[in-house]
Design an enzyme around this catalytic site. Structure first.
Site: not given
Ligand code: S3P
Length: 415
Positions: A84, A112, A157, A301, A328, A332, A375
């Protein structure tokens, strides 16, 4: 068996992704050490190689990247695999590049939500087509204008995608988060020569320059598994060295301490990110606690492994505002409730709240399902160590997504 000894988690996945993806917009060459070897980050490296950065491994953990300076290959199809982070951050990078880019991923990534990223990028002027809100996605980038954007969810993200588009846009861009999420993009943008003004998280159109070198601190989220497990497995004492200690990532340490876990933490200030040593010891008097919605982004996470710890704590532990966990790499909340539930844990979910009542002894079962989620797989493996069991865990190979050396480290620490 107890867990005993010293370990160094692999380089942080979130930071490694960003170093790779931001190289598309940067000039210069950088020597990276302790770079993450995980499958997710390989998806980012693969993407940036296809798009124009030069990537060269010199040895394990040692990677040289020459930036593409924004000169991306204008017609590229990219497989983001299970990642993602690769897909969402790339959307922000490519929104400002001329050409047509197609981004796709595996079965899990295709489920997703991507529309949340497409929305602000369209307002900025990019043309983005999703497939019912999911991937495959087509990005036609071009001239962007800056926006002031209020994120509907706390997502690093999403924030990162808008900031990476923002440094390519005319005018300034700012992002407002409901709750602060991990800030690696902001820190690295500053290190690469673009200024992110706080607290507004405002950027101007900027050129990026790769630093000559950068040492990636160990992944806090990988370290969390063995540190948390040590707190619940009798006789354990483990030390994680070189761990990232960025406060937007270490909410799990605060929660462990609140539950009565015995931890020792030594902090150092690094070039762009703090890091240090964390020691965790078996903690026989764990008590339940309430984790408020505002804390979730700093441990998002780590909820599955903290849920395992909560099964061994006295009282009802409550995680509020964890609805994002349903989208996720797997659902989860459902995975933790069903699989730890099979082992005897007392776990309930209600809308976006997770309740765990403890302490409950965990019993061995012959077979568990990780739903191809790294995870969940690591949580179930450590739950099985606690239960003195060695079940078949379907989808356990997914640990490579974030922690390729997980089983080796588990073997080395098992006494
Ligand atoms: C991440 C942000 C999180 C996290 C993912 C990594 C990142 O996701 O769960 O494992 O590296 O920016 P979200 O932005 O969807 O919360």
């Amino acid at each position: 068996v107890a867990l005993k000894g010293v370990f160094s988690p692999p380089g942080d996945k979130s930071i490694s992704h960003r170093l790779a993806l931001m190289s598309l917009l940067a000039s210069g060459e950088t020597k990276l050490t302790n770079f993450s070897p995980c499958a997710d980050v390989r998806s980012s490296l693969n993407a940036v190689s296809l798009l124009g950065s030069e990537v060269r491994w010199e040895a394990a953990g040692k990677l040289v990247i020459r930036g593409a300076e924004g000169r991306t290959v204008p017609e590229a199809a990219i497989d983001c695999g299970n990642s993602g982070t690769t897909m969402r951050l790339l959307m922000g990078v490519l929104a400002g590049r001329t050409g047509e880019f197609v981004l796709d991923g595996d079965e899990s990534l295709r489920k997703r939500p991507m529309e949340r990223v497409a929305v602000p990028l369209r307002i900025m002027g990019a043309e983005i087509e999703t497939h019912g809100g999911k991937c495959p996605i087509t990005v036609r980038g071009g001239n962007l204008r800056g926006i002031d954007y209020e994120l509907p969810v706390a997502s690093a993200q999403l924030k990162s995608a808008v900031l990476l588009a923002g440094i390519q846009a005319q005018g300034s861009t700012s992002v407002k988060e409901p709750v602060a999420s991990r800030d690696h993009t902001e820190r690295l943008l500053n290190l690469f020569g673009a200024q992110v003004l706080r607290p507004a998280l405002r950027v101007e159109r900027s050129s990026l320059f790769l630093p000559a070198g950068f040492e990636v601190p160990g992944d806090a989220s990988s370290a969390a598994f063995f540190l948390a497990a040590a707190a619940i497995i009798p006789g354990s004492e483990v030390t994680a060295e070189g761990v990232l200690l960025n406060p937007t990532r270490t909410g799990f340490l605060d929660v462990l301490q609140r539950m009565g876990a015995i931890l020792e933490i030594q902090r150092h200030e690094g070039a762009a990110e703090p890091y240090g040593i964390v020691k965790a010891r078996f903690s026989p008097e764990l008590v339940a606690c309430r984790v408020a919605a505002g804390e979730i982004p700093s441990l998002v996470d780590e909820v599955p492994i903290l849920a395992l710890v909560a099964t061994q704590a006295r009282g009802t532990t409550v995680f509020e505002g964890v609805g994002e966990l349903k989208i996720k790499e797997s659902d989860r909340l459902a995975a933790v409730a069903s699989q730890l539930g099979q082992m005897g844990a007392n776990i309930r979910t209600d809308e976006d709240t997770l309740f765990i009542e403890g302490p409950t002894p965990l019993r061995s079962v012959a077979r568990l399902d990780a739903f191809h989620d790294h995870r969940i797989a690591m949580t179930l493996r450590l739950a099985s160590v606690l239960a003195d069991a060695d079940p078949q865990i379907d989808g356990e190979a997914s640990v490579d997504i974030s922690y390729p050396g997980f089983h080796e480290t588990l073997r080395a620490l098992s006494r």
